[in-house]
Design an enzyme around this catalytic site. Structure first.
Site, short mmCIF file in Angstrom:
data_model
loop_
_atom_site.label_atom_id
_atom_site.label_comp_id
_atom_site.label_asym_id
_atom_site.label_seq_id
_atom_site.Cartn_x
_atom_site.Cartn_y
_atom_site.Cartn_z
N LYS A 141 -17.81 6.60 -7.81
CA LYS A 141 -19.02 6.73 -7.00
C LYS A 141 -18.79 7.74 -5.87
CE LYS A 141 -20.70 2.06 -7.96
NZ LYS A 141 -21.06 0.74 -7.41
N THR A 190 0.00 5.58 -22.78
CA THR A 190 -0.22 4.21 -22.34
C THR A 190 -1.48 3.63 -22.97
OG1 THR A 190 -1.57 4.80 -20.42
CG2 THR A 190 0.83 4.80 -20.11
N PHE A 201 -3.84 2.22 -21.34
CA PHE A 201 -4.95 2.67 -20.51
C PHE A 201 -5.41 4.06 -20.91
CE2 PHE A 201 -6.86 4.69 -16.84
CZ PHE A 201 -7.68 3.69 -16.33
N GLU A 202 -4.44 4.95 -21.16
CA GLU A 202 -4.77 6.31 -21.58
C GLU A 202 -5.48 6.31 -22.92
OE1 GLU A 202 -2.51 10.61 -22.29
OE2 GLU A 202 -1.36 8.81 -21.79
N ASP A 227 0.84 -1.19 0.00
CA ASP A 227 0.00 0.00 0.00
C ASP A 227 0.88 1.25 0.00
OD1 ASP A 227 -1.86 1.97 0.45
OD2 ASP A 227 -2.36 1.33 2.49
N ASP A 264 -6.80 5.25 -9.47
CA ASP A 264 -8.20 4.84 -9.40
C ASP A 264 -9.05 6.06 -9.09
OD1 ASP A 264 -10.71 3.71 -8.73
OD2 ASP A 264 -9.74 1.85 -8.11
N ASP A 288 -7.83 10.83 -16.32
CA ASP A 288 -8.82 11.04 -17.38
C ASP A 288 -10.22 11.21 -16.80
OD1 ASP A 288 -9.04 8.37 -16.58
OD2 ASP A 288 -9.66 7.67 -18.57
#
Length: 221
Positions: free
Chosen positions: A129, A196, A198-199, A102, A125, A161
């Site tokens: 919500k 990336t 993900f990007e 962590d 992350d 993003d």
């Protein structure tokens, strides 16, 4: 502080598992309650920490292009760690180490004050919500803890993003008195940061990429 991550399910490929099993002893630093001495880990050079490196492809690319810098990657997702270890072996890199734990605990227990030249937080992350937003990583007082680890003039570079997270992080970083924004508002895209996968997925969904670039005030430390 709530955990700022959740361990996602993901396929641990044979290549990732083999890399994890064979290279962990060499490149993983075990979590402990003692401060690291970076001179025992690396020879020389700047120390840059990345929190949540995902699959590690951008981390490996940046480290390869900057062999005189040293990189500490923090991640809890074993397939991602295995993938970065695979990249390290393929690219023959020696300037990366990984801590599988962590980030909040690592910052508190293991990173000495005024020891880092930079901190990268790419696409953390977003906890979309509303009831989960208190789990977001970039918020006070953790922003002060991150700043405490930076050398004067060192930088914290965040990319997301999720626009609402970007505005929240901008406010939290601005209110961290040991940091100052290098830009008037959001930062320009840093040309050295690789795009990336993900990007690209975010861009394909018409997500707007927001960047923040803060430096530690020289009066600190």
């Amino acid at each position: 502080m709530h955990k700022s991550y959740v361990i996602r399910k993901g396929h641990f490929t044979t290549a990732q598992k083999n890399a994890y099993d064979s290279l962990s002893e060499q490149f993983l630093i075990p979590f402990s309650g003692e401060k690291l001495n970076f001179s025992d880990i690396f020879n020389n050079g700047n120390i840059i920490m990345e929190i949540g490196f995902g699959c590690g492809s951008a981390t490996a690319e940046i480290a390869q292009v900057n062999p005189d810098n040293n990189y500490i990657g923090i991640e809890v997702h074993k397939p991602g760690i295995g993938r970065l270890l695979w990249e390290i072996e393929k690219r023959e890199l020696s300037n990366i180490r990984i801590i599988e734990y962590d980030a909040v605990q690592i910052i508190e227990k293991m990173i000495p004050a005024c020891s880092l030249d930079a901190i990268h937080v790419f696409f953390p992350d977003p906890w979309q919500k509303k009831r989960h937003r208190n789990r977001r990583l970039i918020k006070r007082p953790f922003t002060k803890a991150l700043s405490d680890c930076l050398k004067p003039g060192g930088y914290l570079y965040m990319v997301t993003d999720w626009v609402d997270y970007a505005f929240h992080a901008l406010e939290e970083l601005t209110l961290t008195d040991t940091l100052q924004n290098k830009y008037e508002n959001f930062a320009d895209r840093q040309s050295w940061r690789p795009l990336t996968r993900f990007e690209q997925k975010g861009l394909n969904k018409n997500h707007e990429i927001k960047e923040l670039f803060f430096t530690k005030r020289f009066s600190c430390c």
